[in-house]
Design a protein around this motif. Structure first.
Motif, short mmCIF file in Angstrom:
data_model
loop_
_atom_site.label_atom_id
_atom_site.label_comp_id
_atom_site.label_asym_id
_atom_site.label_seq_id
_atom_site.Cartn_x
_atom_site.Cartn_y
_atom_site.Cartn_z
N ARG A 46 0.87 -1.18 0.00
CA ARG A 46 0.00 0.00 0.00
C ARG A 46 0.91 1.23 0.00
NH1 ARG A 46 -5.33 -1.04 2.22
NH2 ARG A 46 -5.54 1.18 1.83
N PRO A 47 1.50 1.54 -1.16
CA PRO A 47 2.54 2.58 -1.19
C PRO A 47 2.04 3.98 -0.82
CG PRO A 47 2.02 1.87 -3.40
CD PRO A 47 1.28 0.95 -2.48
N TRP A 78 13.04 6.57 1.67
CA TRP A 78 12.68 6.12 0.32
C TRP A 78 13.20 4.70 0.05
CZ3 TRP A 78 16.01 4.81 -3.67
CH2 TRP A 78 15.40 4.50 -4.88
N LEU A 79 14.41 4.40 0.49
CA LEU A 79 14.96 3.06 0.27
C LEU A 79 14.07 1.99 0.91
CD1 LEU A 79 18.78 3.64 0.79
CD2 LEU A 79 17.64 2.93 -1.33
N LEU A 80 13.61 2.25 2.11
CA LEU A 80 12.76 1.27 2.78
C LEU A 80 11.37 1.23 2.16
CD1 LEU A 80 14.24 1.90 6.21
CD2 LEU A 80 14.07 -0.33 5.14
N LEU A 81 10.86 2.36 1.73
CA LEU A 81 9.57 2.38 1.04
C LEU A 81 9.66 1.64 -0.28
CD1 LEU A 81 6.66 3.41 0.60
CD2 LEU A 81 7.64 5.52 -0.27
N ASN A 82 10.70 1.92 -1.04
CA ASN A 82 10.88 1.28 -2.35
C ASN A 82 11.19 -0.20 -2.22
OD1 ASN A 82 12.17 0.37 -4.85
ND2 ASN A 82 12.05 2.52 -5.45
N GLY A 83 11.98 -0.55 -1.23
CA GLY A 83 12.39 -1.94 -1.09
C GLY A 83 11.33 -2.84 -0.49
#
Length: 140
Positions: A46-47, A78-83
């Motif tokens: 659920r981005p 962002w890295l954790l959201l994207n990953g």
């Protein structure tokens, strides 16, 4: 009589920001916990919700950080959201419009938090250091 007092001798007019590595550690730890919690409670991938929650985290971290911590804080969130916030989990990807927007939101949230904190601290310091205006005025 006027007595000169060094600000370093006791009261500081503006609180010192938290060290940048500690802010970044908070970004990694907080974003990891929040993304995992959202994936568990709301469901995976659920981005939009994750971006909103991580933007709030970034703004909160910005309240106690220096301006130089903002790019790193946004990048780590962002890295954790994207990953882990979008499929497939554990894989970083780059979609220019989406990820550029996400980075902008996270960076902006961090800057808003930092600017807000600086304004509040500066206003409080001004009120503490301003002269008393209750003295009687002489003249017209």
């Amino acid at each position: 009589m006027i007595e000169w007092v060094s600000f370093r001798s006791g009261a500081t007019p503006v609180p010192e920001p938290v060290a940048t590595p500690l802010v970044w550690a908070g970004a990694v730890g907080g974003a990891s916990v929040l993304v995992a919690l959202l994936n568990h409670l709301v469901g995976p991938y659920r981005p939009t919700l994750a971006l909103t929650v991580l933007s709030l985290l970034a703004a909160l971290l910005g309240l106690c950080a220096r301006f130089v911590a903002a790019p790193g804080t946004a990048l780590l969130c962002w890295l954790l959201l994207n990953g882990f916030g979008i499929p497939p989990a554990g894989t970083l990807s780059w979609a220019s419009h989406r990820d550029g927007f996400w980075l902008t939101c996270l960076f902006g949230a961090t800057l808003v938090g930092t600017v807000l904190a600086r304004l509040v601290h500066a206003h409080a310091a001004y009120r503490r250091l301003s002269t008393v205006t209750d003295a009687p005025r002489v003249g017209p």
